[in-house]
Design a protein around this motif. Structure first.
Motif, mmCIF file in Angstrom:
data_model
loop_
_atom_site.group_PDB
_atom_site.id
_atom_site.type_symbol
_atom_site.label_atom_id
_atom_site.label_comp_id
_atom_site.label_asym_id
_atom_site.label_seq_id
_atom_site.Cartn_x
_atom_site.Cartn_y
_atom_site.Cartn_z
ATOM 1 N N PHE A 120 -12.846 9.529 5.272
ATOM 2 C CA PHE A 120 -13.021 10.574 4.162
ATOM 3 C C PHE A 120 -12.083 10.936 3.110
ATOM 4 O O PHE A 120 -12.091 10.553 1.935
ATOM 5 N N VAL A 121 -11.142 11.535 3.619
ATOM 6 C CA VAL A 121 -9.687 11.815 2.842
ATOM 7 C C VAL A 121 -9.124 11.110 2.393
ATOM 8 O O VAL A 121 -8.794 11.051 1.197
ATOM 9 N N GLN A 122 -8.814 9.763 3.087
ATOM 10 C CA GLN A 122 -8.056 8.885 2.578
ATOM 11 C C GLN A 122 -8.866 8.064 1.417
ATOM 12 O O GLN A 122 -8.002 7.715 0.463
ATOM 13 N N ASN A 123 -10.164 7.698 1.674
ATOM 14 C CA ASN A 123 -10.718 7.150 0.242
ATOM 15 C C ASN A 123 -11.265 7.960 -0.740
ATOM 16 O O ASN A 123 -11.191 7.534 -1.859
ATOM 17 N N GLN A 124 -11.146 9.637 -0.519
ATOM 18 C CA GLN A 124 -11.772 10.230 -1.740
ATOM 19 C C GLN A 124 -10.602 11.353 -1.905
ATOM 20 O O GLN A 124 -10.885 12.210 -2.748
ATOM 21 N N ALA A 162 0.882 -1.166 -0.057
ATOM 22 C CA ALA A 162 -0.019 0.067 0.111
ATOM 23 C C ALA A 162 0.826 1.196 -0.078
ATOM 24 O O ALA A 162 0.440 2.186 -0.716
ATOM 25 N N LEU A 163 2.046 1.210 0.721
ATOM 26 C CA LEU A 163 2.870 2.409 0.883
ATOM 27 C C LEU A 163 3.520 2.674 -0.402
ATOM 28 O O LEU A 163 3.480 3.765 -1.064
ATOM 29 N N LYS A 164 4.160 1.789 -1.263
ATOM 30 C CA LYS A 164 4.558 1.772 -2.553
ATOM 31 C C LYS A 164 3.626 2.392 -3.514
ATOM 32 O O LYS A 164 3.846 3.554 -4.439
ATOM 33 N N LEU A 165 2.317 1.920 -3.368
ATOM 34 C CA LEU A 165 1.331 2.326 -4.384
ATOM 35 C C LEU A 165 0.980 3.992 -4.095
ATOM 36 O O LEU A 165 0.845 4.657 -4.998
ATOM 37 N N ARG A 166 0.952 4.215 -2.986
ATOM 38 C CA ARG A 166 0.498 5.499 -2.531
ATOM 39 C C ARG A 166 1.884 6.499 -2.826
ATOM 40 O O ARG A 166 1.375 7.611 -3.333
ATOM 41 N N ILE A 167 2.807 6.134 -2.732
ATOM 42 C CA ILE A 167 4.048 6.934 -3.064
ATOM 43 C C ILE A 167 3.983 7.255 -4.539
ATOM 44 O O ILE A 167 4.018 8.304 -5.118
ATOM 45 N N VAL A 168 3.669 6.246 -5.388
ATOM 46 C CA VAL A 168 3.648 6.421 -6.868
ATOM 47 C C VAL A 168 2.313 7.174 -7.134
ATOM 48 O O VAL A 168 2.429 8.255 -8.020
ATOM 49 N N GLY A 182 -2.860 8.147 -10.763
ATOM 50 C CA GLY A 182 -2.457 8.264 -9.231
ATOM 51 C C GLY A 182 -3.892 7.721 -8.412
ATOM 52 O O GLY A 182 -3.852 7.162 -7.337
ATOM 53 N N SER A 183 -5.126 8.361 -8.885
ATOM 54 C CA SER A 183 -6.260 7.977 -8.076
ATOM 55 C C SER A 183 -6.591 6.455 -8.301
ATOM 56 O O SER A 183 -6.968 5.871 -7.040
ATOM 57 N N LEU A 184 -6.301 5.831 -9.200
ATOM 58 C CA LEU A 184 -6.667 4.090 -9.354
ATOM 59 C C LEU A 184 -5.471 3.759 -8.322
ATOM 60 O O LEU A 184 -5.923 2.610 -7.789
#
Length: 304
Positions: free
Chosen positions: A112-116, A39-45, A90-92
């Protein structure tokens, strides 16, 4: 006129108690270290792509819109499309990361912020550009209309695909994992690659037509893009998977939200309290067919 049966209350009471307790008695989901790392790697990208998208937006504003020179319509459209591709990618990735490591519903702002966040970043990547397009003094009305319409349309498309209507949560994963473990004795569910739900056994009708049935834990099902446990799990458990009504009763005493574990229409609200519908409470575990065999009197249905 058939005599009305007295509604059995054991399941209804248990379901109501479960719905009101709002606790997960079987344990709370925690993402594994491997899932957190992914998850961290995906979020960084995702963040890198969003930063680049906003950088392209700033470049478009500073280089193509603000200077006192003619505006190249096709160049602006190309830059808008580039911003859209970067933002949506980035959103996907961010949505996929949330499947590995979901937020808790207890902190509503963070949830809310994390998911949207994809929608928020879409607004940041497009809103200033759209405003400046309509305020630009180097374009005539027609050019503003074309570029403004394109930017708004593209932004709406990106925003729709960035919005997470099935936002995952720690509570959802906890409920589903507890349901499955309590019913089957292990955290294992079944799904197909393009399925919309996972199931408690592989013998259900929704999976019988597939030659590519996959299995794994509840969290692995979510990681594979399957959004939820099927709402038909109660009937599937007794009709297709070999479990009894007593097995289902045991499960209903161990999860925190009965509305997430019952079929559509099987949860009813009585005086502001969510309960299992009486006809579900009276369900005969031996009745596994939709029709009544010839010569057997059909039992009266309990009146809610």
């Amino acid at each position: 006129m058939a005599e009305k049966k007295k509604p059995a209350t054991s399941r209804a009471k248990r379901g109501a108690e479960v719905a009101e307790t709002k606790t997960t008695r079987g344990g709370t989901f925690q993402a594994s270290p491997e899932a957190k790392s992914t998850a961290l790697k995906l979020r960084i990208v995702a963040m890198v792509l969003w930063v680049i998208a906003i950088g392209v937006e700033i470049f478009t504003i500073v280089w193509a819109l603000l200077p006192d020179k003619p505006v190249n319509t096709w160049l602006i459209i190309g830059l808008i499309v580039l911003i859209a591709v970067l933002t949506l990618s980035g959103s996907l990735l961010w949505k996929k990361a949330n499947r590995y490591d979901p937020a808790s519903e207890k902190d509503k702002v963070r949830f809310f912020v994390q998911n949207q966040l994809g929608v928020i970043m879409t607004i940041l990547a497009f809103l200033p550009l759209i405003v400046l397009i309509f305020l630009d003094k180097n374009m005539d009305g027609k050019q503003k209309g074309i570029l403004g319409a394109v930017a708004i349309a593209v932004a709406l498309v990106v925003g729709v695909f960035s919005y997470d209507k099935d936002a995952p949560s720690v509570e959802q994963y906890s409920v589903e994992a507890n349901v499955v473990k309590e019913l089957t004795g292990k955290d294992e569910v079944y799904w197909t690659k393009n399925g919309t739900a996972f199931h408690v056994c592989a013998q259900v009708p929704d999976l019988s037509r597939s030659t590519d049935i996959q299995s794994g834990s509840v969290s692995q099902a979510h990681e594979a893009g399957i959004p939820r446990l099927t709402k038909k799990w109660v009937s599937e458990a007794t009709r297709n998977c070999g479990y009894t009504t007593e097995d289902v009763d045991r499960v209903l005493g161990s999860v925190d939200d009965v509305s997430r574990t019952l079929d559509e229409g099987q949860a009813v609200e009585e005086s502001g309290t969510l309960e299992v519908a009486p006809e579900v409470a009276d369900e005969d575990p031996a009745d596994t067919d939709d029709t009544v065999p010839s010569g057997v009197e059909e039992p009266a249905v309990a009146t809610p």
